[in-house]
Design a protein around this motif. Structure first.
Motif, PDB file in Angstrom:
ATOM      1  N   TYR A 200       2.162  11.863   1.326  1.00  0.00           N
ATOM      2  CA  TYR A 200       1.385  10.628   1.423  1.00  0.00           C
ATOM      3  C   TYR A 200       2.271   9.527   2.006  1.00  0.00           C
ATOM      4  CZ  TYR A 200      -2.016   7.070   0.077  1.00  0.00           C
ATOM      5  OH  TYR A 200      -2.947   6.060   0.102  1.00  0.00           O
ATOM      6  N   PRO A 201       1.727   8.705   2.925  1.00  0.00           N
ATOM      7  CA  PRO A 201       2.532   7.635   3.533  1.00  0.00           C
ATOM      8  C   PRO A 201       3.046   6.648   2.483  1.00  0.00           C
ATOM      9  CG  PRO A 201       0.510   7.989   4.781  1.00  0.00           C
ATOM     10  CD  PRO A 201       0.365   8.769   3.515  1.00  0.00           C
ATOM     11  N   THR A 202       4.313   6.297   2.582  1.00  0.00           N
ATOM     12  CA  THR A 202       4.915   5.395   1.604  1.00  0.00           C
ATOM     13  C   THR A 202       4.459   3.945   1.776  1.00  0.00           C
ATOM     14  OG1 THR A 202       6.828   5.065   3.051  1.00  0.00           O
ATOM     15  CG2 THR A 202       6.964   6.841   1.421  1.00  0.00           C
ATOM     16  N   TYR A 203       3.907   3.605   2.954  1.00  0.00           N
ATOM     17  CA  TYR A 203       3.527   2.220   3.212  1.00  0.00           C
ATOM     18  C   TYR A 203       2.099   1.889   2.770  1.00  0.00           C
ATOM     19  CZ  TYR A 203       2.326   4.947   7.385  1.00  0.00           C
ATOM     20  OH  TYR A 203       1.891   5.932   8.235  1.00  0.00           O
ATOM     21  N   PHE A 204       1.325   2.882   2.304  1.00  0.00           N
ATOM     22  CA  PHE A 204      -0.009   2.644   1.770  1.00  0.00           C
ATOM     23  C   PHE A 204       0.029   2.667   0.246  1.00  0.00           C
ATOM     24  CE2 PHE A 204      -2.063   4.634   5.774  1.00  0.00           C
ATOM     25  CZ  PHE A 204      -2.281   3.384   6.340  1.00  0.00           C
ATOM     26  N   ASP A 205      -0.910   1.937  -0.368  1.00  0.00           N
ATOM     27  CA  ASP A 205      -1.048   2.000  -1.821  1.00  0.00           C
ATOM     28  C   ASP A 205      -1.342   3.440  -2.232  1.00  0.00           C
ATOM     29  OD1 ASP A 205      -0.650  -0.712  -1.960  1.00  0.00           O
ATOM     30  OD2 ASP A 205      -2.774  -1.210  -2.175  1.00  0.00           O
ATOM     31  N   ALA A 206      -0.679   3.903  -3.255  1.00  0.00           N
ATOM     32  CA  ALA A 206      -0.814   5.292  -3.687  1.00  0.00           C
ATOM     33  C   ALA A 206      -2.168   5.547  -4.346  1.00  0.00           C
ATOM     34  CB  ALA A 206       0.297   5.635  -4.675  1.00  0.00           C
ATOM     35  N   PRO A 207      -2.694   6.758  -4.247  1.00  0.00           N
ATOM     36  CA  PRO A 207      -3.958   7.086  -4.904  1.00  0.00           C
ATOM     37  C   PRO A 207      -3.781   7.192  -6.414  1.00  0.00           C
ATOM     38  CG  PRO A 207      -2.998   9.059  -3.964  1.00  0.00           C
ATOM     39  CD  PRO A 207      -2.128   7.919  -3.521  1.00  0.00           C
ATOM     40  N   ASP A 208      -4.866   6.991  -7.140  1.00  0.00           N
ATOM     41  CA  ASP A 208      -4.826   7.192  -8.588  1.00  0.00           C
ATOM     42  C   ASP A 208      -4.730   8.672  -8.926  1.00  0.00           C
ATOM     43  OD1 ASP A 208      -5.244   4.408  -9.583  1.00  0.00           O
ATOM     44  OD2 ASP A 208      -7.097   4.589  -8.433  1.00  0.00           O
ATOM     45  N   LEU A 209      -5.371   9.499  -8.103  1.00  0.00           N
ATOM     46  CA  LEU A 209      -5.351  10.943  -8.308  1.00  0.00           C
ATOM     47  C   LEU A 209      -5.081  11.633  -6.977  1.00  0.00           C
ATOM     48  CD1 LEU A 209      -8.579  11.345 -10.499  1.00  0.00           C
ATOM     49  CD2 LEU A 209      -6.213  11.454 -11.324  1.00  0.00           C
ATOM     50  N   GLU A 210      -4.469  12.807  -7.043  1.00  0.00           N
ATOM     51  CA  GLU A 210      -4.280  13.652  -5.860  1.00  0.00           C
ATOM     52  C   GLU A 210      -4.681  15.071  -6.217  1.00  0.00           C
ATOM     53  OE1 GLU A 210      -0.716  15.479  -3.044  1.00  0.00           O
ATOM     54  OE2 GLU A 210      -0.407  13.538  -4.040  1.00  0.00           O
ATOM     55  N   ALA A 211      -5.439  15.711  -5.344  1.00  0.00           N
ATOM     56  CA  ALA A 211      -5.878  17.083  -5.587  1.00  0.00           C
ATOM     57  C   ALA A 211      -5.914  17.838  -4.268  1.00  0.00           C
ATOM     58  CB  ALA A 211      -7.252  17.103  -6.245  1.00  0.00           C
ATOM     59  N   GLY A 212      -5.726  19.150  -4.349  1.00  0.00           N
ATOM     60  CA  GLY A 212      -5.745  19.974  -3.151  1.00  0.00           C
ATOM     61  C   GLY A 212      -7.136  20.378  -2.718  1.00  0.00           C
ATOM     62  N   SER A 213      -8.128  20.131  -3.571  1.00  0.00           N
ATOM     63  CA  SER A 213      -9.511  20.499  -3.274  1.00  0.00           C
ATOM     64  C   SER A 213     -10.431  19.718  -4.196  1.00  0.00           C
ATOM     65  CB  SER A 213      -9.732  22.002  -3.477  1.00  0.00           C
ATOM     66  OG  SER A 213      -9.611  22.327  -4.855  1.00  0.00           O
TER      67      SER A 213
END
Length: 224
Positions: A200-213
């Protein structure tokens, strides 16, 4: 994230639709397959530029105009109407990713589902109908009816207003980090679908969740 969202908002292009067949469509017209990704990225770039200047042009207008110029540049002078029509036809008749049907069905058990696309609502309608999952969605929203394209804040605000929700009650699901960033800035919670295992790009606000599907996302949402 400690509680379930009341409304899950799906991006459409690439998040739900599998755009891999676009490369074959470009190849069939004598264009390098990798040009498909360059073209689609250019559509987004120009749409974002129009958003910054306060304009809101239809996705289809930007897509067709840019494709006509691309064909002229790469195939030379002449009539490229058939090539343009064939490629645009592929774009509007894509399938969904393999994980979408089971994922959407499971997520529909947890929250209200809607789409929010920079493209036309009719394209989302066709995509979901072909996959047999249209009935899971309460509404198909397009930025054509908002003040600006995503990731403009007003696009997400439009979705919240249409569904009668506070932004914090909504979860945006997207594969695009720029969409995640925009939704976060608008007050929505976010889930990044990372099918490729990329960083994930370091310059964008991070997501609350990350999933592969999408099915994996179901497992990461809090229990109701």
């Amino acid at each position: 994230m400690t509680d379930q969202p009341k409304t899950i908002v799906f991006d459409v292009n690439e998040t739900l639709s599998d755009m891999s067949s676009l490369a074959d469509a470009f190849d069939a017209e004598g264009l390098p397959p990798l040009t498909a990704r360059v073209w689609f990225g250019g559509i987004l770039r120009d749409g974002f530029a129009l958003t910054v200047t306060g304009d809101n042009r239809a996705f289809s207008d930007v897509a067709k105009d840019s494709l006509q110029r691309l064909c002229a540049d790469m195939l030379g002078s002449g009539n490229h109407t058939a090539a343009v029509d064939n490629i645009l036809g592929t774009l509007t008749s894509l399938p969904v990713h393999d994980d979408v049907v089971p994922g959407v069905a499971a997520l529909a058990e947890l929250a209200e589902l809607v789409t929010l696309s920079n493209g036309a609502a009719s394209v989302a309608e066709g995509l979901l109908a072909r996959a047999g999952i249209r009935s899971h969605f309460a509404e198909l929203l397009s930025v054509a009816d908002a003040a600006a394209w995503k990731p403009g804040t007003s696009a997400y605000g439009y979705a919240a207003m249409e569904r009668g929700r506070q932004p914090a009650e909504m979860l945006l699901v997207a594969v695009h980090p720029w969409d995640i960033h925009g939704a976060h800035r608008a007050g929505l919670r976010t889930a990044w679908i990372n099918r490729t295992g990329g960083a994930y790009p370091t310059y964008f606000d991070a997501p609350d969740l990350e999933a592969g599907s999408l099915p994996e996302l179901v497992e990461k949402l809090p229990a109701g």
